[in-house]
Design a protein around this motif. Sequence first.
Motif, PDB file in Angstrom:
ATOM      1  N   LEU A   1      -4.755   1.686   2.338  1.00  0.00           N
ATOM      2  CA  LEU A   1      -4.733   2.642   1.235  1.00  0.00           C
ATOM      3  C   LEU A   1      -5.488   3.915   1.596  1.00  0.00           C
ATOM      4  O   LEU A   1      -5.053   5.025   1.257  1.00  0.00           O
ATOM      5  CB  LEU A   1      -5.347   2.012  -0.018  1.00  0.00           C
TER       6      LEU A   1
ATOM      7  N   LEU B   1      -8.164   8.388  -3.078  1.00  0.00           N
ATOM      8  CA  LEU B   1      -8.633   7.005  -3.184  1.00  0.00           C
ATOM      9  C   LEU B   1     -10.104   7.020  -3.561  1.00  0.00           C
ATOM     10  O   LEU B   1     -10.922   7.660  -2.889  1.00  0.00           O
ATOM     11  CB  LEU B   1      -8.429   6.249  -1.864  1.00  0.00           C
TER      12      LEU B   1
ATOM     13  N   ILE C   1       0.730   4.085  -3.000  1.00  0.00           N
ATOM     14  CA  ILE C   1       0.367   5.462  -2.678  1.00  0.00           C
ATOM     15  C   ILE C   1       1.480   6.425  -3.073  1.00  0.00           C
ATOM     16  O   ILE C   1       1.230   7.519  -3.600  1.00  0.00           O
ATOM     17  CB  ILE C   1       0.037   5.581  -1.179  1.00  0.00           C
TER      18      ILE C   1
ATOM     19  N   VAL D   1      -5.735   6.526  -6.749  1.00  0.00           N
ATOM     20  CA  VAL D   1      -5.853   5.065  -6.734  1.00  0.00           C
ATOM     21  C   VAL D   1      -7.336   4.722  -6.745  1.00  0.00           C
ATOM     22  O   VAL D   1      -8.115   5.247  -5.942  1.00  0.00           O
ATOM     23  CB  VAL D   1      -5.166   4.460  -5.500  1.00  0.00           C
TER      24      VAL D   1
ATOM     25  N   SER E   1       0.828  -1.212   0.000  1.00  0.00           N
ATOM     26  CA  SER E   1       0.000   0.000   0.000  1.00  0.00           C
ATOM     27  C   SER E   1       0.859   1.258   0.000  1.00  0.00           C
ATOM     28  O   SER E   1       0.546   2.235  -0.694  1.00  0.00           O
ATOM     29  CB  SER E   1      -0.933  -0.008   1.213  1.00  0.00           C
TER      30      SER E   1
ATOM     31  N   LYS F   1      -3.521   6.117   4.283  1.00  0.00           N
ATOM     32  CA  LYS F   1      -2.261   6.622   3.728  1.00  0.00           C
ATOM     33  C   LYS F   1      -2.520   7.652   2.626  1.00  0.00           C
ATOM     34  O   LYS F   1      -1.752   8.609   2.472  1.00  0.00           O
ATOM     35  CB  LYS F   1      -1.421   5.457   3.206  1.00  0.00           C
ATOM     36  N   ALA F   2      -3.589   7.455   1.867  1.00  0.00           N
ATOM     37  CA  ALA F   2      -3.945   8.453   0.859  1.00  0.00           C
ATOM     38  C   ALA F   2      -4.312   9.779   1.520  1.00  0.00           C
ATOM     39  O   ALA F   2      -3.919  10.858   1.053  1.00  0.00           O
ATOM     40  CB  ALA F   2      -5.100   7.939   0.003  1.00  0.00           C
TER      41      ALA F   2
END
Length: 383
Positions: free
Chosen positions: A304, A315, A267, A273, A263, A307-308
């Motif tokens: 994801l 995302l 990213i 994403v 992930s 972290k995005a």
Amino acid sequence: MQLRYNFRLYPTPGQRQALAKAFGCARVVYNDGLRAREEARAAGLPYISDGELSKRIITQAKKTPQRAWLGEVSAVVLQQALADLNKAYRNFFASLSGKRKGPKAGAPCFRSRKDNRQAIRFTRNARFQITPGGKLRLPKIGDVTVKWSRRLPSEPSSVTVVKDAAGRYFASFVVEAAAEPLPETTTEVGIDLGLAHFAVLSDGRKIGNPRFLRRAERRLRKAQQALSRKAKGSNNRKKAIARVARAHARVADARRDFAHKLSTHIIRENQAVMVEDLAVEGLARTTLAKSVHDAGWAQFVNMLAYKAARYGRTLVKIDRWFPSSKLCSACGAVAGYMPLNVRSWTCPCGAVHDRDVNAAKNILAAGRAERLNACGGTVRPAA
């Protein structure tokens, strides 16, 4: 944004005993509070308020001979146990009234001393601190050795001490972390999650499925067989239970490490994403349940998401009913019935598709359209 940082703890034998006492006291206070409210409900009395419950279960109980030992642990631990109970009741009531989204929350239930996982929480009121020597100072427990793998971005607001089924101790810190936007990039990617390959990207790359549980099945089976031969209640059985728990912990740790690394790489590499919003709970009721749980799709997508948000990426989740596999990414035609054993197909327009790569391309296109609509783009097609 709030983040949680976990670190391994190595308490001494005396500190383990003090932690066991704190785990037990928190569990007793939780169960006493639940019992008091259940008895009030059965007697037709009004719901006991949070303040009244704290006064009755903690303050007054400490003065009685039956609960005098509650004073041997930090009062914050006991208060946080009641806070967990109050939150469980609020979630239950909100779920009944329809105010709470997501799966229905059940009524709170009693905690058992035989639970594989025990946890207590210290807030700033408990005045826990990290000593200059790098140890975690907990009230009425002492300075516990911590294995620091990274630095905390800010002062923690609380710490939860957890003992898992494998007998390992962890400190889980809640910290406020500022956003750290990465340099913008022009690349975007669609991800099709699956079982043959863990992830297939819209640029044609395929990430293999590690199958951590399948690879560890032989070791797990031998540990489980050894456990089944031990007499119930014996010390050898307790040791065998710990061996099984450690074997499962290694599988879970490897899966989590794989999801974190993949992930983070995705990213950092892409500005946006797009993934499919899979119905993991529904797939877990099929014959593919073991493989679905082994893949850990939900854990990967959650990583994801946060972290995005932290690194300034986007995302987008595509509706699960979107026909990503059967839609031709070249001409837009939708194919008919396509069983799972069909891994490649040819569209009437002449395009030959790899099923997973085609799905990833369609997910990318649908995600781009979703972003455009969210930014005020045209929803209806032009006349």
